[in-house]
Design a protein around this motif. Structure first.
Motif, PDB file in Angstrom:
ATOM      1  N   UNK A   1       0.655  -1.239  -0.025  1.00  0.00           N
ATOM      2  CA  UNK A   1      -0.052  -0.006   0.001  1.00  0.00           C
ATOM      3  C   UNK A   1       0.860   1.018   0.149  1.00  0.00           C
ATOM      4  N   UNK A   2       1.890   1.212   1.074  1.00  0.00           N
ATOM      5  CA  UNK A   2       2.808   2.325   1.152  1.00  0.00           C
ATOM      6  C   UNK A   2       3.435   2.626  -0.288  1.00  0.00           C
TER       7      UNK A   2
ATOM      8  N   UNK B   1       3.253   7.768  12.496  1.00  0.00           N
ATOM      9  CA  UNK B   1       3.229   6.154  12.551  1.00  0.00           C
ATOM     10  C   UNK B   1       2.023   5.709  12.772  1.00  0.00           C
ATOM     11  N   UNK B   2       1.865   4.339  12.523  1.00  0.00           N
ATOM     12  CA  UNK B   2       0.649   3.570  12.348  1.00  0.00           C
ATOM     13  C   UNK B   2       0.542   2.340  11.633  1.00  0.00           C
ATOM     14  N   UNK B   3      -0.514   1.906  11.373  1.00  0.00           N
ATOM     15  CA  UNK B   3      -0.739   0.869  10.579  1.00  0.00           C
ATOM     16  C   UNK B   3      -1.415   1.293   9.304  1.00  0.00           C
ATOM     17  N   UNK B   4      -1.637   0.463   8.451  1.00  0.00           N
ATOM     18  CA  UNK B   4      -2.152   0.747   7.105  1.00  0.00           C
ATOM     19  C   UNK B   4      -3.167   1.518   6.906  1.00  0.00           C
ATOM     20  N   UNK B   5      -4.357   1.360   7.958  1.00  0.00           N
ATOM     21  CA  UNK B   5      -5.355   2.181   8.147  1.00  0.00           C
ATOM     22  C   UNK B   5      -5.152   3.673   8.535  1.00  0.00           C
ATOM     23  N   UNK B   6      -4.157   3.783   9.409  1.00  0.00           N
ATOM     24  CA  UNK B   6      -3.790   5.147   9.738  1.00  0.00           C
ATOM     25  C   UNK B   6      -3.088   5.759   8.655  1.00  0.00           C
ATOM     26  N   UNK B   7      -2.361   5.109   7.829  1.00  0.00           N
ATOM     27  CA  UNK B   7      -1.336   5.627   6.867  1.00  0.00           C
ATOM     28  C   UNK B   7      -2.379   6.391   5.797  1.00  0.00           C
TER      29      UNK B   7
ATOM     30  N   UNK C   1     -13.165   1.567   3.819  1.00  0.00           N
ATOM     31  CA  UNK C   1     -13.887   1.243   2.525  1.00  0.00           C
ATOM     32  C   UNK C   1     -12.669   1.137   1.514  1.00  0.00           C
ATOM     33  N   UNK C   2     -11.785   2.100   1.480  1.00  0.00           N
ATOM     34  CA  UNK C   2     -10.799   2.077   0.268  1.00  0.00           C
ATOM     35  C   UNK C   2      -9.872   0.729   0.615  1.00  0.00           C
ATOM     36  N   UNK C   3      -9.724   0.299   1.806  1.00  0.00           N
ATOM     37  CA  UNK C   3      -8.777  -0.896   1.855  1.00  0.00           C
ATOM     38  C   UNK C   3      -9.559  -2.155   1.596  1.00  0.00           C
TER      39      UNK C   3
ATOM     40  N   UNK D   1     -11.184  -6.879  -2.075  1.00  0.00           N
ATOM     41  CA  UNK D   1     -12.342  -7.402  -2.162  1.00  0.00           C
ATOM     42  C   UNK D   1     -13.173  -7.891  -1.431  1.00  0.00           C
ATOM     43  N   UNK D   2     -13.079  -7.138  -0.194  1.00  0.00           N
ATOM     44  CA  UNK D   2     -13.949  -7.545   1.002  1.00  0.00           C
ATOM     45  C   UNK D   2     -15.144  -6.603   1.285  1.00  0.00           C
TER      46      UNK D   2
END
Length: 599
Positions: A21-22, A66-72, A86-88, A93-94
């Motif tokens: 993602x990043x 800092x954080x996780x993928x949601x925080x980013x 929603x984006x992730x 595909x969830x």
């Protein structure tokens, strides 16, 4: 979580690898088991932004983001938590079930959707009013400003008529209650006057976010009246410091730079002239939030502000903010005209493009403005001016950059380069600016030694527990979550110990359990503490033992100070801890394998 269950959040988070993602936003290079790149949240030349595939976390050792993928996504894209989910989820595909929302969360989401709906209806209403008989005054104003009907349609321009409760009555008939109308920022409700409009007898400029949703309005009064320009107040969908007028169109430009203006009409005039990369702040000073927003779409920003004193001050305020965000700033000279709108009307788009091509370097612009405060015919004043330039050059961190600007200034003011260079170096040495910062044995620079040492010890303890799960069995007789005296650290420690007992350490999941952005940032810091100068295995083990002792001793001191004299259990625990501390002093720790990454 306010919107989704813990299990669903974890499913979406774990389905999106943080490095993948990043990598879509930041160029990353692998070093050992970690990836590094230039931080997207502050300006830096040396990569200090780390992404750990093992922890599924990111952390910047420069600014602390800092954080996780949601925080980013929340930090970088300015997403709300549900928008990041929603984006992730879409990326993985969830499908997100609607029923996962709590009642309170659903009410908030519904309220947000209703306010967006009200703004959309209001925009259509104002648009229609402009094209009716009562909107003639507004139409005449726009025609006088030489706007075409295509431009007026493109920007959704409208008019709020002379009756001060016109929109309120219309929206009321559509079924919207007073409370939600008040929250929309379009209507004021008071006991004496009842409901009345925020905007009336004004030409209207709908403000859209990057996704083309109407989030607010700007209005210019027709005829006499104050204030001349009026903007929507901040609401749950409208944050002035994180949105830019015209960005919904400018974000798709093919030009490699953005034009930053002061007003709505400047943006519209530039777009009409073919410059589809123009944006403006929303009736407020330019902020770091605006700069970070621009950074998503460009690396260069051309400030095309008014040429009067206020415009010069606005440019001087914007330059350091743009630089701090890592953007190159240039200044477009509008003289002898006041603003881009006036300039283009007088000389046309081709001449304006020439002004862009010859835009001034922001540093040289600042020097030019500084020069007006000095009399260069007076030797004393001239010397003071050169000293002021030297001080400003010393603000550049890199030697090469300082050299380049010394050369440019020496040429402009016909100074000998070597003499000017000596002046810069002299002032830098005298002020201690050119000296290398002294690094302590702990690896912490003195200038950054603001953080309490005990906090750092507790951070290190949590980082080591995450990175070396084998430590748990060694420290369990001595350290528990209750020994972390900072409240947030203690909460994080409880979760870390619980995960270990369950056999599944997952620091990225822990971050998702904290809802506040600042808390998430601090938790990320807890799992990324470092001692820079500690490299050998024996040094690491010695540092670990010292850290355990410090954390435990601090915990005992804290409990002793806060112990109720009647608390016999607490007293017995302190006595037992004292005996344990004696064992700990003699303990030999062997845990870190050779050639492990730096801790």
């Amino acid at each position: 979580m306010p919107y989704y269950s813990e299990e669903l959040v974890e499913e979406v988070r774990s389905a999106n690898d943080i490095v993948d993602v990043i990598s879509g936003y930041v160029r990353l290079q692998k070093k050992g088991s970690t990836y590094f790149g230039l931080c997207p949240f502050h300006n830096e030349k040396t990569p200090s932004f780390s992404v750990s595939p093992g922890k599924q976390m990111y952390y910047c050792f420069g600014c602390g983001a800092g954080g996780n993928v949601l925080t980013f996504l929340m930090q970088y894209e300015n997403y709300t938590f549900p928008e990041a989910m929603e984006a992730l989820a879409d990326r993985a595909g969830i499908e997100l079930p609607k029923q996962e929302m709590s009642q309170k969360a659903r009410q908030e989401a519904d309220k947000r959707a209703r306010i967006l709906e009200i703004n959309k209806i209001a925009a259509k209403y104002f648009y229609a009013q402009l094209r009716m008989e009562q909107g003639n005054i507004g139409m005449e104003y726009f025609k006088k400003r030489e706007l075409t009907s295509e431009t007026m349609t493109k920007f959704g321009l409208g008019y709020s008529n002379k009756f001060s409760d016109d929109l309120y009555q219309y929206l009321h008939k559509q079924g919207y209650e007073d409370d939600i109308l008040k929250d929309s920022g379009l209507v004021t409700i008071d006991e004496r006057r009842g409901g009345h409009d925020k905007f009336w007898n004004r030409v209207m400029f709908p403000i859209m976010d990057a996704n083309n949703r109407v989030i607010g309005f700007g209005g210019r009064v027709m005829g006499e009246g104050e204030p001349k320009y009026l903007n929507s107040p901040e609401t749950m969908i409208f944050d002035k410091s994180r949105n830019l007028y015209g960005l919904n169109i400018a974000r798709t430009t093919r030009r490699p730079y953005m034009l930053l203006c002061e007003g709505y009409m400047d943006v519209i005039a530039l777009h009409q002239a073919g410059f589809d990369n123009a944006v403006a702040s929303l009736g407020t000073a330019f902020t770091p939030g605006h700069a970070n927003l621009l950074k998503r779409y460009t690396k260069e920003v051309y400030c095309t502000f008014d040429s009067d004193g206020a415009g010069i001050k606005a440019a001087l305020r914007a330059i350091p903010i743009l630089k701090e965000a890592g953007l190159t700033a240039k200044i477009v000279n509008m003289k002898p005209y006041k603003d881009p709108d006036e300039f283009i009307k007088a000389l046309g788009p081709e001449e304006y493009q020439k002004r862009i091509d010859n835009a001034q370097n922001s540093f040289m612009f600042e020097i030019q403005v500084m020069e007006q405060n000095y009399n260069l015919k007076d030797p004393e004043s001239k010397t003071a001016f050169y000293n002021a330039i030297a001080d400003k050059i010393l603000e550049f961190e890199e030697q090469l950059e300082r050299e380049n600007y010394m050369q440019a200034v020496a040429e402009k003011y016909q100074m000998g380069f070597e003499n000017f260079r000596k002046l810069v170096m002299h002032r830098g040495t005298r002020g201690g600016i050119t000296k290398e910062p002294r690094t302590l044995k702990s690896g912490i620079n003195e200038k950054n030694k603001k953080e309490d040492g005990m906090k750092q010890s507790q951070k290190l303890m949590l980082t080591w527990l995450i990175e070396e799960p084998g430590l748990f069995e060694i420290i369990k007789p001595y350290i528990g979550p209750e020994d972390f005296t900072e409240e947030l650290y203690r909460e994080a420690a409880k979760l870390v110990f619980k995960q270990y007992e369950e056999g599944k350490l997952n620091p990225a999941k822990i971050i998702s359990m904290f809802t506040e952005e600042e808390q998430q940032k601090e938790i990320a810091g807890l799992f990324n503490a470092r001692l820079k100068e500690v490299t050998t295995q024996s040094d690491k083990e010695k540092a670990l033992k010292e850290t355990i002792i410090r954390v435990k001793k601090n915990s005992m001191d804290y409990r002793s100070k806060h112990l109720d004299p009647t608390d016999m259990a607490g007293l017995q625990k302190l006595v037992a801890d004292k005996k344990n501390m004696e064992k700990l002093q003699k303990l030999e720790i062997c845990i870190f394998p050779p050639n492990k990454d730096k801790i």
